[in-house]
Design a protein around this motif. Structure first.
Motif, short mmCIF file in Angstrom:
data_model
loop_
_atom_site.label_atom_id
_atom_site.label_comp_id
_atom_site.label_asym_id
_atom_site.label_seq_id
_atom_site.Cartn_x
_atom_site.Cartn_y
_atom_site.Cartn_z
N LEU A 100 0.61 -1.15 -0.31
CA LEU A 100 -0.26 0.24 -0.47
C LEU A 100 0.59 1.11 0.22
O LEU A 100 0.27 2.41 -1.08
CB LEU A 100 -0.87 -0.23 1.28
CG LEU A 100 -2.06 -0.83 1.22
CD1 LEU A 100 -2.81 -0.91 1.97
CD2 LEU A 100 -3.16 -1.34 -0.41
N ASP A 101 1.87 1.23 0.61
CA ASP A 101 3.07 2.38 0.50
C ASP A 101 3.34 3.08 -0.57
O ASP A 101 3.05 4.09 -1.65
CB ASP A 101 3.82 2.25 1.60
CG ASP A 101 3.63 2.67 2.99
OD1 ASP A 101 2.16 2.98 3.49
OD2 ASP A 101 4.76 2.25 3.46
N LEU A 132 2.58 5.74 -5.61
CA LEU A 132 2.03 6.14 -7.39
C LEU A 132 1.43 6.74 -7.70
O LEU A 132 1.38 7.80 -8.24
CB LEU A 132 1.95 4.21 -7.44
CG LEU A 132 1.72 4.40 -9.19
CD1 LEU A 132 3.17 4.73 -10.49
CD2 LEU A 132 2.17 2.67 -9.72
N ASN A 133 0.22 6.35 -6.77
CA ASN A 133 -1.10 7.42 -6.71
C ASN A 133 -0.63 9.11 -7.35
O ASN A 133 -1.29 9.94 -7.68
CB ASN A 133 -1.69 6.92 -6.22
CG ASN A 133 -3.67 7.29 -6.39
OD1 ASN A 133 -3.88 7.37 -6.99
ND2 ASN A 133 -3.46 8.60 -5.69
N ASN A 134 0.00 8.62 -5.81
CA ASN A 134 0.17 11.01 -5.73
C ASN A 134 0.91 11.15 -6.46
O ASN A 134 0.98 12.63 -6.16
CB ASN A 134 -0.02 11.16 -4.00
CG ASN A 134 -0.90 10.33 -3.78
OD1 ASN A 134 -1.94 10.92 -4.24
ND2 ASN A 134 -0.83 10.52 -2.25
N PRO A 142 -5.37 12.55 -5.75
CA PRO A 142 -4.37 12.26 -4.60
C PRO A 142 -5.51 11.18 -3.38
O PRO A 142 -6.56 11.56 -3.30
CB PRO A 142 -3.85 13.89 -3.83
CG PRO A 142 -5.16 14.30 -4.52
CD PRO A 142 -6.06 14.06 -5.94
N LEU A 143 -4.61 10.73 -2.83
CA LEU A 143 -4.54 10.09 -1.79
C LEU A 143 -4.32 10.53 0.33
O LEU A 143 -2.97 10.39 -0.43
CB LEU A 143 -5.12 8.56 -2.06
CG LEU A 143 -5.85 7.05 -3.26
CD1 LEU A 143 -5.46 6.09 -3.54
CD2 LEU A 143 -7.23 7.73 -2.14
N ASP A 144 -4.54 9.84 0.59
CA ASP A 144 -4.63 9.50 1.69
C ASP A 144 -4.24 8.45 2.28
O ASP A 144 -5.03 7.47 1.95
CB ASP A 144 -4.30 11.16 3.31
CG ASP A 144 -6.22 10.59 3.93
OD1 ASP A 144 -6.35 9.57 3.26
OD2 ASP A 144 -7.33 11.18 3.96
N ARG A 180 -6.39 2.29 2.58
CA ARG A 180 -6.44 1.62 3.34
C ARG A 180 -8.22 1.27 3.58
O ARG A 180 -8.33 -0.05 3.17
CB ARG A 180 -6.63 2.07 5.29
CG ARG A 180 -6.32 0.83 5.90
CD ARG A 180 -5.80 -0.74 5.65
NE ARG A 180 -4.35 -0.68 5.82
CZ ARG A 180 -3.92 -1.77 5.36
NH1 ARG A 180 -4.42 -3.03 5.56
NH2 ARG A 180 -2.77 -1.91 5.64
N ARG A 181 -9.07 2.11 3.31
CA ARG A 181 -10.00 1.56 2.89
C ARG A 181 -10.74 1.23 1.58
O ARG A 181 -11.05 0.27 1.63
CB ARG A 181 -11.31 3.13 3.70
CG ARG A 181 -12.56 3.02 3.01
CD ARG A 181 -13.21 3.89 3.20
NE ARG A 181 -15.20 4.18 2.48
CZ ARG A 181 -15.97 3.04 3.04
NH1 ARG A 181 -15.21 1.78 4.23
NH2 ARG A 181 -17.03 3.86 2.93
#
Length: 198
Positions: free
Chosen positions: A13-14, A19-21, A29-31, A36-37
């Motif tokens: 996930l890290d 990669l997403n951001n 963007p995601l946090d 995780r959700r």
């Protein structure tokens, strides 16, 4: 040099968040908490590897899952059954190398035996013509546009008919054969089951 598409693993996930951001303005963007959700609730969450390195990911939800995206809700207001591609990200150095096509072939093979429509959106802003052309070439068509609340981003809402779905539904009803490639994703322990329709 082949592309391998497989289920995500929690320890990745890290890397996925990074990669997403780094994907640019065409991907929201995601946090870590949001990712995780998504990990804990997505019906489809797969990564692509090339030369043993992660080069992308795709996350999707079936209708009835309760996913909280406004774009997902838009499709829910217009269609009773669908599979929604929430996001697809391909590392910038790997774009144009077939990773997106490998993902879409994989997610289509998952969706077409479960849902009548494959859906997604593409932002109209940010000079997304190559992305819109990619989707058009893959058989998607625009069925409307949606402005995402709080962002002023306009999304082109796209659908693709899953031609095999009626035959699968009529032949197998609600029970697909117990075969490895047809098994749904195993969600983390304690995570709610997605609303899969067959």
């Amino acid at each position: 040099m082949s592309i391998v598409v497989r289920d995500v693993q929690a320890h990745e996930l890290d890397s996925i968040l990074e990669l997403n951001n780094a994907a640019g303005p065409s991907i929201l963007p995601l946090d870590a908490a949001r990712l995780r959700r998504l990990h804990d609730t997505a019906e489809y969450f797969r990564v692509a590897e090339r030369d043993e390195a992660m080069v992308g990911f795709l996350i999707g939800f079936g209708s009835g899952s309760g996913h909280d995206s406004s774009n997902y809700a838009w499709f829910g207001a217009h269609y009773p059954e669908f599979f929604y591609i929430d996001r697809i990200v391909v590392a910038s150095r790997r774009r144009g190398g077939g990773v997106g096509r490998a993902f879409y072939a994989d997610v289509q093979s998952y969706a077409e035996v479960r849902y009548p429509l494959l859906t997604c959106e593409v932002f109209v802003e940010h000079d997304n013509d190559p992305v819109r052309l990619f989707h058009g070439g893959f058989g998607f068509r625009e069925v409307g546009q949606h402005v995402m609340p709080g962002t002023d981003l306009r999304a082109s809402m796209l659908v693709k008919d899953m031609c095999s779905y009626p035959w699968v539904r009529d032949t197998y009803g609600g029970r697909l054969p117990d075969t490895a490639w047809l098994r749904p994703r195993q969600l983390p322990a304690g995570a709610p089951l997605p609303g899969v329709t067959a």
